[in-house]
Design a protein around this motif. Structure first.
Motif, PDB file in Angstrom:
ATOM      1  N   THR A   1       0.778  -1.200   0.397  1.00 16.99           N
ATOM      2  CA  THR A   1       0.051   0.139   0.094  1.00 16.99           C
ATOM      3  C   THR A   1       0.558   1.147   0.191  1.00 16.99           C
ATOM      4  N   ASN A   2       0.400   2.515   0.054  1.00 16.07           N
ATOM      5  CA  ASN A   2       0.566   3.781  -0.654  1.00 16.07           C
ATOM      6  C   ASN A   2       0.847   4.761   1.077  1.00 16.07           C
ATOM      7  N   LYS A   3      -0.189   3.841   1.746  1.00 16.55           N
ATOM      8  CA  LYS A   3      -0.850   4.396   3.504  1.00 16.55           C
ATOM      9  C   LYS A   3       0.063   4.649   3.734  1.00 16.55           C
ATOM     10  N   ASP A   4       0.372   6.024   4.462  1.00 15.01           N
ATOM     11  CA  ASP A   4       1.314   6.463   6.062  1.00 15.01           C
ATOM     12  C   ASP A   4       1.174   5.978   6.502  1.00 15.01           C
ATOM     13  N   GLN A   5       0.875   4.920   7.250  1.00 15.03           N
ATOM     14  CA  GLN A   5       0.513   4.237   8.559  1.00 15.03           C
ATOM     15  C   GLN A   5       1.771   4.197   9.990  1.00 15.03           C
ATOM     16  N   LYS A   6       1.060   4.740  10.861  1.00 16.04           N
ATOM     17  CA  LYS A   6       2.061   4.489  12.000  1.00 16.04           C
ATOM     18  C   LYS A   6       2.141   2.836  12.349  1.00 16.04           C
ATOM     19  N   THR A   7       3.602   2.622  12.533  1.00 17.10           N
ATOM     20  CA  THR A   7       3.789   1.181  12.640  1.00 17.10           C
ATOM     21  C   THR A   7       5.430   1.523  13.969  1.00 17.10           C
ATOM     22  N   VAL A   8       5.406  -0.023  14.576  1.00 13.68           N
ATOM     23  CA  VAL A   8       6.167  -0.217  16.023  1.00 13.68           C
ATOM     24  C   VAL A   8       7.320  -1.860  15.216  1.00 13.68           C
ATOM     25  N   ASN A   9       8.222  -1.732  14.393  1.00 14.46           N
ATOM     26  CA  ASN A   9       8.530  -2.540  13.928  1.00 14.46           C
ATOM     27  C   ASN A   9      10.075  -2.934  15.800  1.00 14.46           C
ATOM     28  N   ALA A  10       9.637  -4.040  16.515  1.00 10.14           N
ATOM     29  CA  ALA A  10      10.345  -4.548  17.521  1.00 10.14           C
ATOM     30  C   ALA A  10      11.698  -5.002  17.199  1.00 10.14           C
ATOM     31  N   TYR A  11      12.015  -5.516  15.000  1.00 13.35           N
ATOM     32  CA  TYR A  11      13.706  -5.828  15.248  1.00 13.35           C
ATOM     33  C   TYR A  11      14.445  -4.648  15.093  1.00 13.35           C
ATOM     34  N   ASP A  12      13.535  -3.111  14.057  1.00  9.51           N
ATOM     35  CA  ASP A  12      14.747  -2.160  14.308  1.00  9.51           C
ATOM     36  C   ASP A  12      14.933  -1.448  15.570  1.00  9.51           C
ATOM     37  N   LEU A  13      14.205  -1.943  16.594  1.00  7.64           N
ATOM     38  CA  LEU A  13      14.812  -1.229  18.145  1.00  7.64           C
ATOM     39  C   LEU A  13      16.235  -2.253  18.170  1.00  7.64           C
ATOM     40  N   LEU A  14      16.102  -3.195  18.197  1.00  5.83           N
ATOM     41  CA  LEU A  14      17.021  -4.229  18.821  1.00  5.83           C
ATOM     42  C   LEU A  14      18.713  -3.331  18.733  1.00  5.83           C
ATOM     43  N   ASP A  15      19.024  -3.342  20.063  1.00  5.21           N
ATOM     44  CA  ASP A  15      20.055  -1.889  19.895  1.00  5.21           C
ATOM     45  C   ASP A  15      20.437  -1.451  19.620  1.00  5.21           C
ATOM     46  N   GLY A  16      19.119  -0.589  20.413  1.00  5.71           N
ATOM     47  CA  GLY A  16      19.037   1.025  20.329  1.00  5.71           C
ATOM     48  C   GLY A  16      18.994   1.506  18.494  1.00  5.71           C
ATOM     49  N   GLY A  17      17.999   0.194  18.284  1.00  3.33           N
ATOM     50  CA  GLY A  17      17.579   0.968  16.069  1.00  3.33           C
ATOM     51  C   GLY A  17      19.304   0.776  15.493  1.00  3.33           C
ATOM     52  N   ILE A  18      19.691   0.173  15.765  1.00  2.00           N
ATOM     53  CA  ILE A  18      20.919   0.589  14.603  1.00  2.00           C
ATOM     54  C   ILE A  18      20.804  -0.827  13.417  1.00  2.00           C
ATOM     55  N   HIS A  19      19.435  -1.883  13.789  1.00  2.00           N
ATOM     56  CA  HIS A  19      19.660  -2.882  12.714  1.00  2.00           C
ATOM     57  C   HIS A  19      18.382  -2.061  11.921  1.00  2.00           C
ATOM     58  N   ALA A  20      17.962  -1.009  12.336  1.00  4.94           N
ATOM     59  CA  ALA A  20      16.343  -0.625  11.276  1.00  4.94           C
ATOM     60  C   ALA A  20      16.568  -1.155   9.947  1.00  4.94           C
ATOM     61  N   GLY A  21      15.262  -1.268   9.351  1.00  4.37           N
ATOM     62  CA  GLY A  21      16.003  -1.563   7.980  1.00  4.37           C
ATOM     63  C   GLY A  21      15.916  -2.849   7.786  1.00  4.37           C
ATOM     64  N   GLU A  22      17.046  -4.074   8.779  1.00  5.38           N
ATOM     65  CA  GLU A  22      17.879  -4.703   8.331  1.00  5.38           C
ATOM     66  C   GLU A  22      16.595  -6.034   8.602  1.00  5.38           C
ATOM     67  N   THR A  23      17.134  -6.889   7.876  1.00  7.65           N
ATOM     68  CA  THR A  23      16.639  -8.796   8.301  1.00  7.65           C
ATOM     69  C   THR A  23      17.900  -9.551   8.449  1.00  7.65           C
ATOM     70  N   ALA A  24      17.654 -10.049   9.655  1.00  3.63           N
ATOM     71  CA  ALA A  24      18.260 -11.223  10.034  1.00  3.63           C
ATOM     72  C   ALA A  24      19.235 -12.232   9.586  1.00  3.63           C
ATOM     73  N   GLY A  25      20.815 -11.961   9.809  1.00  4.43           N
ATOM     74  CA  GLY A  25      21.740 -12.051   8.514  1.00  4.43           C
ATOM     75  C   GLY A  25      21.988 -11.244   7.499  1.00  4.43           C
ATOM     76  N   GLU A  26      21.008 -10.356   7.057  1.00  2.17           N
ATOM     77  CA  GLU A  26      21.168  -9.667   5.975  1.00  2.17           C
ATOM     78  C   GLU A  26      23.364  -8.590   6.404  1.00  2.17           C
ATOM     79  N   SER A  27      23.982  -8.627   5.340  1.00  2.00           N
ATOM     80  CA  SER A  27      25.415  -8.062   5.715  1.00  2.00           C
ATOM     81  C   SER A  27      25.018  -6.427   5.343  1.00  2.00           C
TER      82      SER A  27
END
Length: 316
Positions: free
Chosen positions: A108-134
């Motif tokens: 969708t192109n909707k501007d929704q509010k979200t909370v992504n728990a993985y993105d908050l791991l270690d203070g958010g340094i993994h935002a946008g990554e998938t586990a195992g990504e480089s």
């Protein structure tokens, strides 16, 4: 197949075809209900956490409630996809764990509010990554997507949910903040247990059938002695190599591992054999799950799990 690398896209296609709005029922007669504010979580784990922040102002809907459901390969129905796309706030695990949510949100192109728990791991340094990504030439192979076992991440989710709900419902922002603070105190109780394990058993080797409780073991300063080839294969739904099976069995039969952390939701012949080996060697088995057990909330669940681990190690 339980691999987080083999995601389904049917949910995204279903979501793209959804045009009808699905209204969620909110409890009480406060302004959030009148304003049509809705909150949806991917699993009942994050749903329970979000509900603790929402309190009596809103009702949080969880897409996955069944203990037998596997978020890695879950396919949302069109109605479930509509709940996600129409939600004011979506709370999910991320990191590839509940990919169906990412697929639906991305359709969708909707501007929704979200909370992504993985993105908050270690203070958010993994935002946008998938586990195992480089990233920047470094592969986060040790990063684990089962972040509901990481108490600092859960607290970050709680605070983020409070912020997002406060933005959606300013009249009740203070209540959401108060609820988040109270929940943080409860989370600290779990940390107290893992700290006590670390004090008494730091460095003690344990085994796992899957790397689900990675952050629990990390907080307790325990050594996961299980061959990665074994846990990775089990998590991906594959049979581990014979050498990995033999090495894991020896950890238990020889009592090198002082406890076996066992995922009761994804058992197969190999993991059942490991449990039998542990029990025959009088190695304690600590049961874990990926979704909330019936009758327990998140705090009760994680407190019980941490206490079970402590009791298992104290018995050695």
């Amino acid at each position: 197949m339980r691999s987080s690398m083999k995601f389904r896209t049917a949910a995204a296609l279903a979501a793209a075809s959804i045009t009808a709005a699905v209204a969620l029922t909110a409890c009480g007669s406060s302004s959030p209900k009148d304003d049509g504010i809705t909150v949806v979580a991917s699993t009942n784990v994050w749903g329970d956490v979000a509900q603790a922040v929402a309190g009596d102002k809103l009702k949080v809907t969880s897409i996955i409630n069944e203990p037998s459901a596997d978020p890695h390969s879950f396919e949302a129905t069109p109605a479930q996809a509509a709940k996600i796309t129409d939600a004011s706030l979506v709370v999910y695990n991320g990191g590839g764990y509940d990919q169906f949510v990412t697929d639906i949100l991305g359709s969708t192109n909707k501007d929704q509010k979200t909370v992504n728990a993985y993105d908050l791991l270690d203070g958010g340094i993994h935002a946008g990554e998938t586990a195992g990504e480089s990233h920047d030439g470094h592969t986060h192979g040790a990063v684990n997507e089962h972040v509901w076992f990481d108490i600092p991440t859960v607290e970050a989710v709680v605070n983020s949910v409070a912020d997002q709900l406060g933005a959606l419902d300013p009249d009740n922002a203070a209540a959401y903040k108060d609820n988040a603070a109270a929940y943080g105190t409860q989370l600290a109780g779990i940390t107290t247990i893992t700290d006590s394990i670390a004090k008494a058993h730091a460095g003690t080797p344990v085994a796992q059938t899957e790397p689900i409780a990675h952050y629990l073991l990390e907080a307790a300063e325990l050594e996961d002695a299980t061959p990665e080839e074994f846990t990775s294969a089990i998590e991906d739904g594959n049979d581990p190599a014979p050498a990995a099976i033999a090495a894991t069995r020896q950890l238990l039969a020889g009592k090198e591992a002082k406890a076996l952390v066992y995922n009761i939701q994804t058992q197969d012949k190999v993991t059942q054999d490991m449990r039998a080996t542990a029990e025959q060697a009088s190695v304690p088995v600590v049961e874990v799950t990926e979704t909330l057990p019936e009758g327990l909330d998140y705090i009760q669940w994680q407190t019980q799990t941490a206490k079970s681990l402590a009791q298992a190690l104290d018995a050695q």
